[in-house]
Design a protein around this motif. Structure first.
Motif, PDB file in Angstrom:
ATOM      1  N   TRP A 228       0.825  -1.209   0.000  1.00 48.40           N
ATOM      2  CA  TRP A 228       0.000   0.000   0.000  1.00 48.40           C
ATOM      3  C   TRP A 228       0.859   1.259   0.000  1.00 48.40           C
ATOM      4  CZ3 TRP A 228      -4.266   1.870  -1.516  1.00 48.40           C
ATOM      5  CH2 TRP A 228      -4.864   3.004  -0.953  1.00 48.40           C
ATOM      6  N   ALA A 229       1.879   1.276   0.844  1.00 50.67           N
ATOM      7  CA  ALA A 229       2.754   2.451   0.898  1.00 50.67           C
ATOM      8  C   ALA A 229       3.446   2.669  -0.445  1.00 50.67           C
ATOM      9  CB  ALA A 229       3.783   2.297   2.014  1.00 50.67           C
ATOM     10  N   GLY A 230       3.880   1.576  -1.070  1.00 49.24           N
ATOM     11  CA  GLY A 230       4.541   1.695  -2.367  1.00 49.24           C
ATOM     12  C   GLY A 230       3.595   2.165  -3.455  1.00 49.24           C
ATOM     13  N   LEU A 231       2.350   1.684  -3.436  1.00 53.03           N
ATOM     14  CA  LEU A 231       1.369   2.108  -4.438  1.00 53.03           C
ATOM     15  C   LEU A 231       1.028   3.583  -4.257  1.00 53.03           C
ATOM     16  CD1 LEU A 231      -0.349   0.886  -6.769  1.00 53.03           C
ATOM     17  CD2 LEU A 231      -2.213   0.667  -5.109  1.00 53.03           C
ATOM     18  N   GLN A 232       0.888   4.022  -3.013  1.00 52.91           N
ATOM     19  CA  GLN A 232       0.625   5.432  -2.751  1.00 52.91           C
ATOM     20  C   GLN A 232       1.776   6.313  -3.231  1.00 52.91           C
ATOM     21  OE1 GLN A 232      -0.263   4.892   1.572  1.00 52.91           O
ATOM     22  NE2 GLN A 232      -2.020   6.190   1.141  1.00 52.91           N
ATOM     23  N   ALA A 233       2.989   5.862  -2.987  1.00 52.05           N
ATOM     24  CA  ALA A 233       4.152   6.642  -3.417  1.00 52.05           C
ATOM     25  C   ALA A 233       4.215   6.735  -4.939  1.00 52.05           C
ATOM     26  CB  ALA A 233       5.431   6.014  -2.860  1.00 52.05           C
ATOM     27  N   ALA A 234       3.951   5.617  -5.613  1.00 53.04           N
ATOM     28  CA  ALA A 234       3.970   5.613  -7.076  1.00 53.04           C
ATOM     29  C   ALA A 234       2.910   6.552  -7.651  1.00 53.04           C
ATOM     30  CB  ALA A 234       3.750   4.195  -7.598  1.00 53.04           C
ATOM     31  N   ALA A 235       1.785   6.672  -6.933  1.00 56.18           N
ATOM     32  CA  ALA A 235       0.661   7.474  -7.413  1.00 56.18           C
ATOM     33  C   ALA A 235       0.718   8.929  -6.973  1.00 56.18           C
ATOM     34  CB  ALA A 235      -0.641   6.866  -6.897  1.00 56.18           C
ATOM     35  N   GLU A 236       1.601   9.259  -6.032  1.00 53.24           N
ATOM     36  CA  GLU A 236       1.552  10.552  -5.349  1.00 53.24           C
ATOM     37  C   GLU A 236       0.166  10.736  -4.735  1.00 53.24           C
ATOM     38  OE1 GLU A 236       2.499  13.493  -8.286  1.00 53.24           O
ATOM     39  OE2 GLU A 236       4.600  12.901  -8.422  1.00 53.24           O
ATOM     40  N   PHE A 237      -0.337   9.670  -4.133  1.00 57.41           N
ATOM     41  CA  PHE A 237      -1.725   9.656  -3.662  1.00 57.41           C
ATOM     42  C   PHE A 237      -1.845  10.261  -2.284  1.00 57.41           C
ATOM     43  CE2 PHE A 237      -5.380   7.530  -1.560  1.00 57.41           C
ATOM     44  CZ  PHE A 237      -6.378   7.917  -2.438  1.00 57.41           C
ATOM     45  N   ASP A 238      -2.718  11.256  -2.180  1.00 57.50           N
ATOM     46  CA  ASP A 238      -3.086  11.890  -0.918  1.00 57.50           C
ATOM     47  C   ASP A 238      -4.604  11.912  -0.884  1.00 57.50           C
ATOM     48  OD1 ASP A 238      -3.744  13.554   1.185  1.00 57.50           O
ATOM     49  OD2 ASP A 238      -2.317  15.124   0.672  1.00 57.50           O
ATOM     50  N   ALA A 239      -5.194  11.182   0.058  1.00 55.71           N
ATOM     51  CA  ALA A 239      -6.650  10.999   0.081  1.00 55.71           C
ATOM     52  C   ALA A 239      -7.408  12.224   0.571  1.00 55.71           C
ATOM     53  CB  ALA A 239      -7.002   9.797   0.946  1.00 55.71           C
ATOM     54  N   THR A 240      -6.733  13.331   0.822  1.00 54.83           N
ATOM     55  CA  THR A 240      -7.418  14.527   1.342  1.00 54.83           C
ATOM     56  C   THR A 240      -8.600  14.923   0.464  1.00 54.83           C
ATOM     57  OG1 THR A 240      -5.377  15.361   2.335  1.00 54.83           O
ATOM     58  CG2 THR A 240      -7.128  16.957   1.962  1.00 54.83           C
ATOM     59  N   TYR A 241      -8.458  14.832  -0.856  1.00 52.51           N
ATOM     60  CA  TYR A 241      -9.508  15.295  -1.770  1.00 52.51           C
ATOM     61  C   TYR A 241     -10.793  14.487  -1.650  1.00 52.51           C
ATOM     62  CZ  TYR A 241      -8.582  11.372  -5.006  1.00 52.51           C
ATOM     63  OH  TYR A 241      -8.441  10.128  -5.567  1.00 52.51           O
ATOM     64  N   LEU A 242     -10.719  13.291  -1.041  1.00 51.46           N
ATOM     65  CA  LEU A 242     -11.913  12.475  -0.846  1.00 51.46           C
ATOM     66  C   LEU A 242     -12.712  12.910   0.387  1.00 51.46           C
ATOM     67  CD1 LEU A 242     -10.423   8.966  -1.665  1.00 51.46           C
ATOM     68  CD2 LEU A 242     -11.835  10.406  -3.151  1.00 51.46           C
ATOM     69  N   HIS A 243     -12.046  13.626   1.290  1.00 53.79           N
ATOM     70  CA  HIS A 243     -12.701  14.206   2.469  1.00 53.79           C
ATOM     71  C   HIS A 243     -13.540  13.179   3.234  1.00 53.79           C
ATOM     72  CE1 HIS A 243     -11.480  18.283   1.327  1.00 53.79           C
ATOM     73  NE2 HIS A 243     -11.783  17.952   0.085  1.00 53.79           N
ATOM     74  N   LEU A 244     -12.977  11.987   3.407  1.00 51.85           N
ATOM     75  CA  LEU A 244     -13.690  10.934   4.126  1.00 51.85           C
ATOM     76  C   LEU A 244     -13.563  11.149   5.624  1.00 51.85           C
ATOM     77  CD1 LEU A 244     -12.552   7.864   2.016  1.00 51.85           C
ATOM     78  CD2 LEU A 244     -14.813   8.933   2.004  1.00 51.85           C
ATOM     79  N   ARG A 245     -14.635  10.816   6.331  1.00 47.70           N
ATOM     80  CA  ARG A 245     -14.645  10.930   7.785  1.00 47.70           C
ATOM     81  C   ARG A 245     -15.002   9.586   8.392  1.00 47.70           C
ATOM     82  NH1 ARG A 245     -14.827  15.882   9.998  1.00 47.70           N
ATOM     83  NH2 ARG A 245     -16.112  15.193  11.730  1.00 47.70           N
ATOM     84  N   ASP A 246     -14.470   9.325   9.560  1.00 49.64           N
ATOM     85  CA  ASP A 246     -14.793   8.102  10.283  1.00 49.64           C
ATOM     86  C   ASP A 246     -15.982   8.393  11.194  1.00 49.64           C
ATOM     87  OD1 ASP A 246     -14.957   5.821  11.754  1.00 49.64           O
ATOM     88  OD2 ASP A 246     -12.958   5.943  12.640  1.00 49.64           O
TER      89      ASP A 246
END
Length: 250
Positions: A228-246
């Motif tokens: 998961w960490a590697g896939l996020q790094a490859a994607a430059e993925f930051d989930a902030t734009y999804l604005h998900l809340r728990d």
């Protein structure tokens, strides 16, 4: 309508609403959502649900399966603008816009719940705080469009694909459909090409590269993320734009 109130907390639509709301829903608000009268329909894969130019009198929520929003050129070239997961209400804008400027189609076989616009309006009048929730969901949809524009316009194919996989796993996980970051991926390679703005051959090569890097495996249209960490790094993925809340943290 939805399942009984005892089951409702597990329903994808209610779970989606809970991840959007900035406040804890009251029992009355939850009950009103659960009691929404829906016309439930099963639609097979690769079928239009609504088309550009339609004037619908109802909106729908996706109860199961994957759908997509798309636009096409006059020559028939299609651009997928977003994917939709269970719990989403992809055509909510039709409540306020007379004519649709997009088309929405099933990617996999989908179960849909259609709700008349007047029923939705009555819900929002009776429970004014839900206006805020649905407005926030609309703003989040706009944030996702902006991220897709960046992804398709400026990232290389490897990062684009990784980003799409990160987004789908995150969104499906939010409604309980990606345990251990494993989920269904019903899109064909030509369909992924329509979403990423690359050729089907390039899609095939990019998936192979992601597999070779040990980030994912894809068997029988089932996606497993191994790093998961590697896939996020490859994607430059930051989930902030999804604005998900728990919801549990509210």
């Amino acid at each position: 309508m939805f399942e009984t109130p005892h089951q409702s907390s597990k329903h994808p639509f209610l779970r989606r609403i809970e991840t959007v709301a900035l406040f804890k829903l009251t029992d009355e608000e939850q009950a009103a959502l659960v009691a929404l009268p829906m016309q439930v329909a099963q639609i097979e894969a690769n079928q239009d649900i609504v088309r550009e130019g339609d004037r619908p009198s109802r909106s729908f929520t996706l109860l199961s399966g994957i759908a997509c929003t798309y636009k096409s050129t006059r020559a028939g070239k299609r651009q997928v603008m977003s994917y939709h997961v269970p719990g989403d209400m992809p055509d909510f804008q039709s409540l306020y816009l007379d004519v649709l400027d997009i088309s929405i189609a099933t990617v996999s076989s989908c179960r849909l719940g259609f709700v008349q616009h007047e029923t939705v309006r009555a819900l929002l009048r009776a429970h004014p705080r839900l206006n805020e929730v649905f407005w926030r969901a609309t703003l989040i949809d706009a944030a996702m469009v902006r991220e897709w524009m960046l992804n398709t316009g400026r990232r290389e194919a490897y990062a684009r694909m990784a980003h799409l996989f990160c987004e789908l796993v995150t969104r499906l996980g939010a409604v309980g459909l990606a345990p251990d970051r494993v989920c269904d991926l019903p899109m064909t390679q030509p369909e992924l090409a329509d979403a990423l703005g690359i050729t089907s051959v390039h899609v095939n090569r990019t998936i192979r590269d992601l597999k070779s890097a040990g980030l994912i495996s894809l068997r029988g249209r089932r996606l497993t993320v191994h790093d998961w960490a590697g896939l996020q790094a490859a994607a430059e993925f930051d989930a902030t734009y999804l604005h998900l809340r728990d919801p549990a943290a509210q």
